[in-house]
Design a protein around this motif. Structure first.
Motif, short mmCIF file in Angstrom:
data_model
loop_
_atom_site.label_atom_id
_atom_site.label_comp_id
_atom_site.label_asym_id
_atom_site.label_seq_id
_atom_site.Cartn_x
_atom_site.Cartn_y
_atom_site.Cartn_z
N ALA A 1 0.84 -1.20 0.00
CA ALA A 1 0.00 0.00 0.00
C ALA A 1 0.88 1.24 0.00
O ALA A 1 1.64 1.46 0.93
N GLY A 2 0.76 2.05 -1.05
CA GLY A 2 1.46 3.32 -1.12
C GLY A 2 0.62 4.41 -0.49
O GLY A 2 -0.60 4.46 -0.71
N LEU A 3 1.26 5.26 0.29
CA LEU A 3 0.56 6.35 0.98
C LEU A 3 1.15 7.70 0.63
O LEU A 3 2.36 7.84 0.48
N ARG A 4 0.28 8.68 0.55
CA ARG A 4 0.70 10.08 0.49
C ARG A 4 -0.44 10.91 1.05
O ARG A 4 -1.57 10.45 1.14
N VAL A 5 -0.13 12.12 1.44
CA VAL A 5 -1.14 13.06 1.92
C VAL A 5 -1.35 14.10 0.84
O VAL A 5 -0.40 14.68 0.32
N GLU A 6 -2.60 14.32 0.50
CA GLU A 6 -2.95 15.33 -0.51
C GLU A 6 -3.22 16.69 0.11
O GLU A 6 -2.96 17.71 -0.50
N ARG A 7 -3.81 16.67 1.33
CA ARG A 7 -4.17 17.94 1.96
C ARG A 7 -4.25 17.77 3.46
O ARG A 7 -4.80 16.79 3.95
N GLY B 1 -5.73 19.89 6.67
CA GLY B 1 -6.53 21.04 7.12
C GLY B 1 -6.31 21.29 8.60
O GLY B 1 -5.37 20.78 9.21
N GLN B 2 -7.20 22.05 9.20
CA GLN B 2 -7.11 22.33 10.64
C GLN B 2 -7.46 21.09 11.47
O GLN B 2 -6.82 20.82 12.48
N SER B 3 -8.48 20.35 11.02
CA SER B 3 -8.91 19.16 11.76
C SER B 3 -9.07 17.94 10.85
O SER B 3 -9.57 16.91 11.29
N SER B 4 -8.64 18.06 9.61
CA SER B 4 -8.83 16.95 8.68
C SER B 4 -7.59 16.70 7.82
O SER B 4 -6.72 17.55 7.72
N VAL B 5 -7.58 15.53 7.22
CA VAL B 5 -6.50 15.16 6.31
C VAL B 5 -7.09 14.27 5.22
O VAL B 5 -7.99 13.47 5.46
N ARG B 6 -6.60 14.48 4.00
CA ARG B 6 -6.99 13.63 2.87
C ARG B 6 -5.76 12.84 2.43
O ARG B 6 -4.76 13.43 2.02
N TYR B 7 -5.87 11.53 2.54
CA TYR B 7 -4.82 10.61 2.14
C TYR B 7 -5.11 10.10 0.73
O TYR B 7 -6.26 9.97 0.34
N SER B 8 -4.08 9.77 0.02
CA SER B 8 -4.19 9.05 -1.24
C SER B 8 -3.49 7.72 -1.04
O SER B 8 -2.39 7.68 -0.49
N ILE B 9 -4.15 6.65 -1.45
CA ILE B 9 -3.61 5.31 -1.26
C ILE B 9 -3.62 4.58 -2.59
O ILE B 9 -4.60 4.63 -3.33
N GLY B 10 -2.51 3.93 -2.89
CA GLY B 10 -2.42 3.06 -4.06
C GLY B 10 -2.14 1.65 -3.58
O GLY B 10 -1.25 1.43 -2.75
N LEU B 11 -2.90 0.69 -4.05
CA LEU B 11 -2.69 -0.71 -3.68
C LEU B 11 -2.03 -1.42 -4.86
O LEU B 11 -2.56 -1.43 -5.97
N PHE B 12 -0.87 -2.01 -4.58
CA PHE B 12 -0.07 -2.67 -5.60
C PHE B 12 0.03 -4.16 -5.27
O PHE B 12 0.33 -4.52 -4.12
N ALA B 13 -0.21 -5.01 -6.26
CA ALA B 13 0.13 -6.41 -6.06
C ALA B 13 1.65 -6.44 -5.89
O ALA B 13 2.37 -5.69 -6.55
N GLU B 14 2.12 -7.28 -4.99
CA GLU B 14 3.54 -7.31 -4.65
C GLU B 14 4.43 -7.31 -5.89
O GLU B 14 4.26 -8.14 -6.78
N GLY B 15 5.34 -6.33 -5.95
CA GLY B 15 6.31 -6.24 -7.02
C GLY B 15 5.82 -5.61 -8.31
O GLY B 15 6.62 -5.39 -9.22
N GLN B 16 4.56 -5.27 -8.41
CA GLN B 16 4.03 -4.68 -9.64
C GLN B 16 4.32 -3.18 -9.71
O GLN B 16 4.28 -2.49 -8.70
N PRO B 17 4.56 -2.66 -10.91
CA PRO B 17 4.94 -1.24 -11.03
C PRO B 17 3.78 -0.26 -10.98
O PRO B 17 3.97 0.91 -10.68
N LEU B 18 2.57 -0.72 -11.29
CA LEU B 18 1.39 0.16 -11.31
C LEU B 18 0.35 -0.31 -10.31
O LEU B 18 0.21 -1.51 -10.04
N SER B 19 -0.40 0.64 -9.78
CA SER B 19 -1.42 0.32 -8.78
C SER B 19 -2.55 -0.50 -9.39
O SER B 19 -3.00 -0.23 -10.49
N ALA B 20 -2.98 -1.49 -8.63
CA ALA B 20 -4.15 -2.30 -9.02
C ALA B 20 -5.43 -1.57 -8.62
O ALA B 20 -6.50 -1.80 -9.20
N ALA B 21 -5.32 -0.70 -7.63
CA ALA B 21 -6.44 0.11 -7.17
C ALA B 21 -5.87 1.38 -6.56
O ALA B 21 -4.73 1.40 -6.09
N GLY B 22 -6.66 2.41 -6.58
CA GLY B 22 -6.23 3.67 -5.97
C GLY B 22 -7.42 4.47 -5.53
O GLY B 22 -8.50 4.36 -6.10
N GLY B 23 -7.21 5.25 -4.50
CA GLY B 23 -8.31 6.06 -4.03
C GLY B 23 -7.88 7.04 -2.97
O GLY B 23 -6.69 7.30 -2.80
#
Length: 144
Positions: free
Chosen positions: A85-91, A93-115
């Motif tokens: 699972a790849g993680l990053r923060v997009e934003r 705020g004062q009381s909130s945070v928006r994460y971006s997550i990419g799910l990769f099958a082990e060893g694969q170069p591109l995300s199988a799912a993202g959100g």
């Protein structure tokens, strides 16, 4: 040019967490059921926060409530494949945070799912929004 979401490369994410799939995660079609992806999002985000010392699930006075989540599916994953699972923060705020997550099958170069996944941090007792504690903000800034 398309406006449809596309799989992301590993370089799009700041940190990775390895997660395991379980036999029960597969659905009758032979791949992870869609609800499992949301569980993996939750596990990746909260695991990172716990490891960073920014969340104590038993004692933190401020806790994150999920108010929004979204997932796009690009490729199947099935048990017994490990997920990275790849993680990053997009934003932040004062009381909130928006994460971006990419799910990769082990060893694969591109995300199988993202959100994305949005936490609003609230007082554990009153459930009213609270400013992000500095330890949490520091951990989140490491994912920007």
């Amino acid at each position: 040019m398309t406006d449809r979401p596309q799989p992301q490369p590993r370089e799009a994410y700041r940190r990775f967490r390895r997660l395991t799939t379980r036999w029960m995660d597969n659905d009758v079609y032979g791949h992870l059921n869609n609800v499992v992806y949301y569980s993996l999002f939750d596990t990746a985000v909260n695991g990172y926060l716990i490891d960073a010392g920014a969340l104590d699930i038993q004692r933190s006075e401020v806790i994150g409530l999920v108010v929004e989540t979204h997932c796009n599916y690009f490729a199947s994953i099935e048990f017994p494949t490990a997920v990275e699972a790849g993680l990053r923060v997009e934003r932040i705020g004062q009381s909130s945070v928006r994460y971006s997550i990419g799910l990769f099958a082990e060893g694969q170069p591109l995300s199988a799912a993202g959100g994305h996944f949005v936490h609003v941090y609230v007082d554990r007792q009153t459930r009213r929004p609270q400013p992000l504690p500095q330890t949490l903000r520091n951990a989140l800034e490491g994912l920007l």
